[in-house]
Design an enzyme around this catalytic site. Structure first.
Site, PDB file in Angstrom:
ATOM      1  N   HIS A 198       0.884  -0.936   0.073  1.00  0.00           N
ATOM      2  CA  HIS A 198       0.142   0.098  -0.036  1.00  0.00           C
ATOM      3  C   HIS A 198       0.955   1.342   0.008  1.00  0.00           C
ATOM      4  O   HIS A 198       0.253   2.307   0.043  1.00  0.00           O
ATOM      5  CB  HIS A 198      -0.927  -0.014   1.225  1.00  0.00           C
ATOM      6  CG  HIS A 198      -2.036   0.936   1.337  1.00  0.00           C
ATOM      7  ND1 HIS A 198      -2.154   1.978   2.117  1.00  0.00           N
ATOM      8  CD2 HIS A 198      -3.016   1.237   0.369  1.00  0.00           C
ATOM      9  CE1 HIS A 198      -3.321   2.595   1.819  1.00  0.00           C
ATOM     10  NE2 HIS A 198      -3.806   2.155   0.823  1.00  0.00           N
ATOM     11  N   LYS A 200       3.294   4.500  -1.240  1.00  0.00           N
ATOM     12  CA  LYS A 200       3.383   5.333  -2.098  1.00  0.00           C
ATOM     13  C   LYS A 200       4.746   6.051  -2.110  1.00  0.00           C
ATOM     14  O   LYS A 200       5.067   6.876  -1.457  1.00  0.00           O
ATOM     15  CB  LYS A 200       2.327   6.544  -2.294  1.00  0.00           C
ATOM     16  CG  LYS A 200       0.908   5.763  -2.674  1.00  0.00           C
ATOM     17  CD  LYS A 200       0.099   5.457  -1.476  1.00  0.00           C
ATOM     18  CE  LYS A 200      -1.229   4.891  -1.635  1.00  0.00           C
ATOM     19  NZ  LYS A 200      -1.794   4.297  -0.479  1.00  0.00           N
ATOM     20  N   ASP A 205      17.448   9.633  -7.550  1.00  0.00           N
ATOM     21  CA  ASP A 205      18.980   9.749  -7.305  1.00  0.00           C
ATOM     22  C   ASP A 205      19.541   9.768  -5.827  1.00  0.00           C
ATOM     23  O   ASP A 205      20.589   9.846  -5.440  1.00  0.00           O
ATOM     24  CB  ASP A 205      19.449  11.303  -7.698  1.00  0.00           C
ATOM     25  CG  ASP A 205      19.363  11.283  -9.294  1.00  0.00           C
ATOM     26  OD1 ASP A 205      19.066  10.382 -10.084  1.00  0.00           O
ATOM     27  OD2 ASP A 205      19.218  12.491  -9.627  1.00  0.00           O
ATOM     28  N   HIS A 383      -9.103  11.145   1.440  1.00  0.00           N
ATOM     29  CA  HIS A 383      -8.110  10.016   1.376  1.00  0.00           C
ATOM     30  C   HIS A 383      -6.674  10.565   2.145  1.00  0.00           C
ATOM     31  O   HIS A 383      -5.722   9.714   2.150  1.00  0.00           O
ATOM     32  CB  HIS A 383      -7.721  10.091  -0.178  1.00  0.00           C
ATOM     33  CG  HIS A 383      -7.083   8.602  -0.346  1.00  0.00           C
ATOM     34  ND1 HIS A 383      -5.630   8.312  -0.627  1.00  0.00           N
ATOM     35  CD2 HIS A 383      -7.651   7.207  -0.527  1.00  0.00           C
ATOM     36  CE1 HIS A 383      -5.476   7.246  -0.991  1.00  0.00           C
ATOM     37  NE2 HIS A 383      -6.622   6.493  -1.051  1.00  0.00           N
ATOM     38  N   LYS A 385      -4.104  10.707   5.293  1.00  0.00           N
ATOM     39  CA  LYS A 385      -3.707   9.820   6.415  1.00  0.00           C
ATOM     40  C   LYS A 385      -2.524  10.635   7.331  1.00  0.00           C
ATOM     41  O   LYS A 385      -1.280  10.448   7.272  1.00  0.00           O
ATOM     42  CB  LYS A 385      -2.901   8.626   6.015  1.00  0.00           C
ATOM     43  CG  LYS A 385      -3.795   7.584   4.958  1.00  0.00           C
ATOM     44  CD  LYS A 385      -3.376   7.766   3.665  1.00  0.00           C
ATOM     45  CE  LYS A 385      -3.956   6.882   2.560  1.00  0.00           C
ATOM     46  NZ  LYS A 385      -5.559   6.488   2.696  1.00  0.00           N
ATOM     47  N   ASP A 390       0.029  17.844  19.662  1.00  0.00           N
ATOM     48  CA  ASP A 390       0.572  19.129  20.201  1.00  0.00           C
ATOM     49  C   ASP A 390       1.533  19.877  19.734  1.00  0.00           C
ATOM     50  O   ASP A 390       2.182  20.583  20.062  1.00  0.00           O
ATOM     51  CB  ASP A 390       1.829  18.367  21.641  1.00  0.00           C
ATOM     52  CG  ASP A 390       0.910  17.617  22.433  1.00  0.00           C
ATOM     53  OD1 ASP A 390      -0.153  17.574  22.713  1.00  0.00           O
ATOM     54  OD2 ASP A 390       1.729  16.675  23.296  1.00  0.00           O
TER      55      ASP A 390
END
Length: 465
Positions: A198, A200, A205, A383, A385, A390
């Site tokens: 899952h 991404k 380089d 979408h 996450k 704090d």
């Protein structure tokens, strides 16, 4: 039909579906210790010097205060983060917050175009659409210029992508690796169809990296932050997401994560390149790169999040697309409210998963009764996450707050410690909250019988979502 009868029918139907589904599988996955519902003490997390409990966190704080200097919130979260076993904390990094697809793709494509040595890319979804074709074309151009391109993609996430799309990439010289193929005949590293990549992740380089929630798909072709860019072709809601661009020493950790996964999946040996160059400091951010996989004894991302939540002093602001928490996470959030922490969640008002949406809502009553503030994002398909705690502890990545992410998926997150980046995260959260509708306890108690039945059905599937 009365409410008791309707709920009874819903439960019976859901259990029947669950039984049929389970019988089709060879065996049910083992629940790792930190996700097992416990009737007794909450599961303790292992730290460098033993279990990282609330008492352990206090001991760390006492140690920091022993010199007589006042300990601030940053010191606390730094100490707690240091106590977690795993990848190192890395100073001297530059972190840029990227919001939505257009901004993220612009930065990613610019980095790809400027590549001189290699490009390593790992993604869950890679679609054969306008966005996917743009990336494929640029990757082929770079490969033909002599830049080594290594592309790893998830088999389930790309089920709808034609084989011809990947053949074109392969014909262009790009090295491809299909993660955990659905077809067991083509699997090289053992067949575990329920384990998915899952992540991404893009590393260029060995010096610049991108990670977060953004897949390669035209669903991100519209922005969610301005009225002029909201509507996508066809009138669909734009996707609201968050990504990071990172430079500095922590990129080596992300690069090693990619290399290790490539090897674990038994890809062809990587063409030699300068994958791990010497990295100089680029900024002032303290960052930890965290990868997790089902092979590990517990999810390091989960352990890190729980530790940060338990150490929160003033604020816990979470934005998440798929919020299906386990009992320990629920308890941790409620305990934070009880000690005076401002706990807020921004969640979707619409979704691409009916079951996840209603399984998430099945927790609303318990959270609202405990004093957690809930908001549902309007005008976009959320979408994101992310978390900011704090104002100094932040995380962005691919990990949802659900059982699938913590038990079955390969995920990657970055934890960033610092006030400057924390303020950017707080501003992003406030912008989403301003575009959300608050869910109150009184309002939630008035929801329909049909809504309650949907929640009950979805909740029975939460382990698999």
């Amino acid at each position: 039909m009365s409410l008791p009868n309707l709920l009874s029918l819903a439960r019976a139907l859901a259990m029947l579906c669950l039984t049929l589904f389970a019988s089709a599988c060879n065996s049910l996955p083992t629940i790792v210790p930190d996700m097992v519902p416990s009737k007794g003490e909450p599961v303790q997390l292992d730290g460098t010097h033993g279990p990282l409990s609330a008492e352990r966190s206090k001991a760390i704080l006492d140690r920091l205060s022993a010199g007589g200097d006042e300990t601030n919130i940053f010191d606390l979260h730094l100490a707690v983060e240091e106590a977690i076993v795993g990848s190192p904390l890395s100073a001297g990094n530059k972190v840029e917050l990227l919001q939505d697809g257009p901004n993220t793709y612009k930065a990613m494509l610019a980095a790809i175009t400027a590549a001189t040595d290699h490009i390593n890319m790992e993604t869950f979804i890679l679609e054969d659409d306008e966005i996917g074709q743009r990336f494929a074309a640029e990757l082929i151009v770079k490969q033909q210029e002599g830049v080594q391109v290594n592309l790893m993609y998830d088999s389930v996430g790309t089920l709808g992508t034609p084989k011809a799309f990947f053949k074109e990439l392969a014909d262009g010289g790009v090295d491809l690796l299909e993660f955990n193929p659905v077809n067991p005949v083509t699997a090289k590293a053992g067949w575990e169809v329920n384990q998915r990549d899952h992540r991404k992740l893009l590393i260029v380089d060995g010096r610049i990296a991108f990670l977060g929630g953004v897949n390669i798909s035209s669903v991100y072709s519209g922005g969610s932050l301005s009225q002029s860019s909201k509507v996508r072709p066809g009138g669909e809601l734009p996707w609201r997401d968050t990504h990071l661009q990172v430079e500095g020493p922590v990129v080596a950790e992300l690069q090693q994560l990619f290399i290790d996964t490539w090897i674990q999946q038994k890809g062809e040996p990587l063409i030699p390149r300068n994958y791990l160059p010497l990295l100089e400091p680029k900024g002032n951010e303290v960052v930890r790169a965290i990868g997790s996989s089902p092979e590990e004894p517990y999810s390091l991302i989960y352990a890190t999040l729980i530790s940060a939540l338990r150490s929160a002093q003033s604020e816990i602001w979470l934005t998440n697309a798929y919020f299906v928490p386990d009992p320990q996470l629920l308890t941790t959030l409620k305990e934070a409210v009880a000690r005076g922490v401002d706990v807020r969640l921004v969640l979707p008002s619409s979704t691409d998963s009916w079951l996840v949406f209603h399984a998430s809502r099945s927790n609303f009553s318990e959270l609202l009764e405990a004093g957690v503030k809930l908001y549902e994002r309007r005008g976009a398909l959320l979408h994101v996450k992310t978390a900011v705690i704090d104002g100094v502890w932040s995380t962005v990545g691919s990990t949802n707050l659900d059982w699938r992410s913590f038990l079955h998926n390969y995920e990657v997150n970055a934890v960033v410690l610092g006030n400057d980046f924390g303020e950017q995260m707080r501003a992003a959260f406030k912008a989403d909250q301003a575009n959300s509708s608050e869910i109150t306890l009184e309002q939630w108690r008035r929801r329909s019988i049909l809504m309650r039945a949907k929640e009950l059905i979805a909740q029975l599937w939460e382990y698999w979502l």
